[in-house]
Design a protein around this motif. Structure first.
Motif, short mmCIF file in Angstrom:
data_model
loop_
_atom_site.label_atom_id
_atom_site.label_comp_id
_atom_site.label_asym_id
_atom_site.label_seq_id
_atom_site.Cartn_x
_atom_site.Cartn_y
_atom_site.Cartn_z
N ARG A 150 -88.38 -73.31 57.42
CA ARG A 150 -87.30 -72.31 57.32
C ARG A 150 -86.25 -72.73 56.30
NH1 ARG A 150 -86.43 -70.68 63.74
NH2 ARG A 150 -88.05 -69.07 63.77
N ILE A 151 -85.91 -74.01 56.31
CA ILE A 151 -84.90 -74.48 55.35
C ILE A 151 -85.40 -74.28 53.92
CG2 ILE A 151 -83.66 -76.53 54.53
CD1 ILE A 151 -83.95 -77.60 57.48
N LEU A 185 -82.08 -80.16 66.10
CA LEU A 185 -81.71 -78.91 65.44
C LEU A 185 -82.55 -77.75 66.01
CD1 LEU A 185 -80.09 -77.54 63.05
CD2 LEU A 185 -82.25 -77.69 61.78
N TYR A 189 -80.31 -75.00 67.78
CA TYR A 189 -80.00 -73.83 66.94
C TYR A 189 -81.24 -73.06 66.49
CZ TYR A 189 -75.44 -76.11 66.49
OH TYR A 189 -74.24 -76.70 66.74
N PRO A 195 -83.42 -67.84 66.41
CA PRO A 195 -82.55 -68.84 65.76
C PRO A 195 -81.09 -68.39 65.72
CG PRO A 195 -83.89 -67.67 64.13
CD PRO A 195 -84.38 -67.23 65.49
N LYS A 196 -80.21 -69.35 65.97
CA LYS A 196 -78.77 -69.02 65.98
C LYS A 196 -78.18 -69.32 64.61
CE LYS A 196 -78.35 -70.40 70.86
NZ LYS A 196 -79.42 -71.38 71.14
N CYS A 197 -78.61 -68.55 63.63
CA CYS A 197 -78.22 -68.83 62.24
C CYS A 197 -76.71 -68.76 62.03
CB CYS A 197 -78.93 -67.87 61.29
SG CYS A 197 -80.72 -68.04 61.32
N LEU A 202 -76.65 -75.63 59.22
CA LEU A 202 -77.36 -75.58 57.94
C LEU A 202 -77.29 -74.19 57.31
CD1 LEU A 202 -78.50 -78.11 59.43
CD2 LEU A 202 -80.68 -77.66 58.29
N CYS A 206 -79.70 -72.88 54.07
CA CYS A 206 -81.05 -72.64 54.59
C CYS A 206 -81.66 -71.38 53.96
CB CYS A 206 -80.99 -72.49 56.11
SG CYS A 206 -82.54 -71.95 56.83
N LYS A 208 -84.16 -69.51 54.89
CA LYS A 208 -84.45 -68.46 55.85
C LYS A 208 -83.17 -67.66 56.15
CE LYS A 208 -86.86 -66.44 59.19
NZ LYS A 208 -87.98 -65.56 58.89
N ARG A 209 -82.11 -68.36 56.28
CA ARG A 209 -80.83 -67.72 56.56
C ARG A 209 -80.41 -66.86 55.36
NH1 ARG A 209 -77.26 -64.98 59.23
NH2 ARG A 209 -75.11 -65.42 58.66
S1 SF4 Z 1 -79.89 -71.23 59.44
FE1 SF4 Z 1 -81.19 -70.28 60.99
S2 SF4 Z 1 -83.31 -70.50 60.24
FE2 SF4 Z 1 -82.00 -71.92 59.09
S3 SF4 Z 1 -82.17 -73.87 60.18
FE3 SF4 Z 1 -80.36 -72.80 60.97
S4 SF4 Z 1 -81.07 -71.65 62.76
FE4 SF4 Z 1 -82.89 -72.28 61.56
#
Ligand code: SF4
Length: 212
Positions: A150-151, A185, A189, A195-197, A202, A206, A208-209
């Motif tokens: 995801r990162i 992590l 999160y 996921p609690k973005c 991150l 990140c 994915k975010r």
């Molecule tokens: S921002 Fe979201 S997808 Fe990225 S590491 Fe954090 S919880 Fe996971």
């Protein structure tokens, strides 16, 4: 400007250290051989359950010779709460036999030697050499694999390839702790489904975010 994987790794390490300064292996660690057996039992099981079950296992078989002479059925009855008890009892039995009869009563430092034991794959072997001998090795479990993808530090799903990607961008001195921090992590999160973005440490970098 596009962030390189090396830059992402550096940002990730700093954020993980700040968020989880105390991350560590949560398996009980009294002797190297017992820690290794707990590692074998930890596949698809919580560390808490493994620690509890091993109190019974090592209560009944306090030394490795005794454990090496126990039948797989006897071991399987005790370790049943950890799941996959047939495969795991075979692994525990084989590990204790190798320990007593081939390894001279010492857990090997060589990952390939450890992987001769059925049920000991790269993940468990890395855990064993990292925790016991502080040999740098990244434990790529399901949390680590998910969060690193995801990162944006890896595109791979195969844990061996994920580990190779991580090895390229994280300095060796981070490897042992990195796996534990990635687990924290993932649990705190970066849940697989939810996921609690918004509150993740991150979130600023990140991939994915950013794509959401
Ligand atoms: S921002 Fe979201 S997808 Fe990225 S590491 Fe954090 S919880 Fe996971």
């Amino acid at each position: 400007m596009r962030t390189s994987r090396k830059q992402l790794a550096s940002l990730t390490w700093d954020a993980l250290c700040e968020a989880f300064p105390e991350s560590e292996c949560t398996l009980d660690n009294d002797t190297p051989e017992r820690l290794a057996i707990r590692g074998i039992l930890s596949a698809q099981c919580t560390d808490t359950r493994v620690n509890l079950t091993c109190r019974d296992l090592f209560g009944k078989y306090p030394d490795m010779k005794g454990l090496s002479e126990a039948s797989e059925e006897e071991i399987g009855e005790i370790i049943r709460p950890c799941g996959l008890h047939k495969a795991k009892s075979r692994s525990v039995s084989e590990f204790s036999k190798l320990f007593v009869n081939e390894w001279g009563g010492k857990v090997p430092t060589d990952i390939n030697e450890l992987m001769k034991c059925p049920g000991v794959g790269k993940k468990i072997a890395n855990l064993i050499v990292g925790e016991i001998y502080q040999i740098p090795a990244i434990v790529v479990d399901t949390h680590c694999k998910r969060v690193m993808k995801r990162i944006g530090i890896t595109d791979n799903d195969d844990p061996i390839k994920v580990e190779a990607d991580l090895n390229k961008v994280f300095p060796e001195e981070t490897w042992i702790s990195l796996g534990h921090k990635a687990v924290d992590l993932g649990r705190s999160y970066c849940d697989a489904r939810n996921p609690k973005c918004d509150i993740c440490p991150l979130t600023d970098f990140c991939k994915k975010r950013i794509k959401k």
